[in-house]
Motif scaffolding. Sequence first.
Motif, PDB file in Angstrom:
ATOM      1  N   PRO A 124       0.825  -1.213   0.000  1.00 19.29           N
ATOM      2  CA  PRO A 124       0.000   0.000   0.000  1.00 19.29           C
ATOM      3  C   PRO A 124       0.858   1.261   0.000  1.00 19.29           C
ATOM      4  N   ALA A 125       0.309   2.319  -0.594  1.00 18.31           N
ATOM      5  CA  ALA A 125       1.008   3.611  -0.609  1.00 18.31           C
ATOM      6  C   ALA A 125       0.695   4.377   0.667  1.00 18.31           C
ATOM      7  N   PHE A 126       1.711   5.023   1.225  1.00 15.00           N
ATOM      8  CA  PHE A 126       1.545   5.805   2.445  1.00 15.00           C
ATOM      9  C   PHE A 126       1.496   7.296   2.098  1.00 15.00           C
ATOM     10  N   HIS A 127       0.577   8.015   2.758  1.00 11.42           N
ATOM     11  CA  HIS A 127       0.460   9.457   2.583  1.00 11.42           C
ATOM     12  C   HIS A 127       0.460  10.105   3.966  1.00 11.42           C
ATOM     13  N   GLU A 128       1.247  11.167   4.097  1.00 12.07           N
ATOM     14  CA  GLU A 128       1.320  11.869   5.381  1.00 12.07           C
ATOM     15  C   GLU A 128       0.325  13.029   5.405  1.00 12.07           C
ATOM     16  N   ILE A 129      -0.464  13.083   6.471  1.00 14.53           N
ATOM     17  CA  ILE A 129      -1.430  14.154   6.673  1.00 14.53           C
ATOM     18  C   ILE A 129      -0.898  15.074   7.768  1.00 14.53           C
TER      19      ILE A 129
END
Length: 351
Positions: A124-129
């Motif tokens: 899975p791709a990780f995205h930082e919020i």
Amino acid sequence: MTEVADGLEASFEAQDGTGAAIARPMLAGSRAPGAAAFESFVRSGVGGLEVKAFTGASDAAGGVAVPDEIDTMIDATLKSISPIRSIANVVQVGSSGYRKLVTSGGTPSGWASETGSRDETATPAFHEIAPPSGELYANPAASQAMLDDAAFDVEQWLAGEIAAEFAKAEGAAFVNGDGTDKPKGFLQATVSLAGDATRSFGQLQYLPSGAAGAFGDDAEETLIDLVQTLRPPYRQGAVWVMNSATLARIRKFRTSAGEFLWQPSLAAGQPATLLGYPVVEAEDMPDIAANSLSIAFGNFKAGYLIAERSATQILRDPYSNKPFVHFYATKRVGGMVSNSEAIKLMRFSAS
């Protein structure tokens, strides 16, 4: 003189001998320690409050922490006034910065025979919020004469004033804030017609109403299509968000069988529903106009994140504007869309 003293002493002994309770006025100090100390601080500027020395910018600067009972009243009032806060995901943070990781794409799997080889699957791709935040403040004032009035409920007044100021600013920022020294509202996110499978992370999907500044030929079908664009896992807990003017138009819509789309609540404390989902009135949502994003539908618990410092700080200022006493309250609040698949919008346009 001795006879008078003896008479008073005999009178007290007689009263004690009856066993009756002696009515004495209650002193302020006999109340809960926190409440008495805070009221003493508010009325006169003195009291046993602990002084903190922490802010997000400087270790040397600080304020006076609000007692728990006052902070609780403010939070409860905010939830009833600021509707987005009551439906969003609210987290308490201990510093000015907050980060959250969100994955997209899932973890693919595959089939194989009992002895067959297993190829590596995708990750899975990780995205930082990182929700943009700002310092929310209120600066109500009262005259010293009003504070000296023993019949005046200082704590209730202070909580109400701060809550009203904070709720007004929060409601606007969570919907349409630009993210500069304030939260970024969900209507400020980039929008796209693309579905969840092809849309970039962070973009919200919108559905056109079918006409510029109005509903198309069949408003019921358009609203149903908007519901169905939200995938089933997010529909559990989904709500409609719109202002009163938009809701007034929708409440007049009928089905082909003559029934209203909008259904009033059948029990106290339960919200009215539209196509089976609760309706939240947020007056900061725009009125229906050409290309306006006037209706939102989604699971805001999953889709919008509010990060806030847990403690409200108050500075008492009796000097700057005599004879008024100012109560400068601050609270750090941030917010942004955390899951762009969980919120859908309707744009009042032909395409």
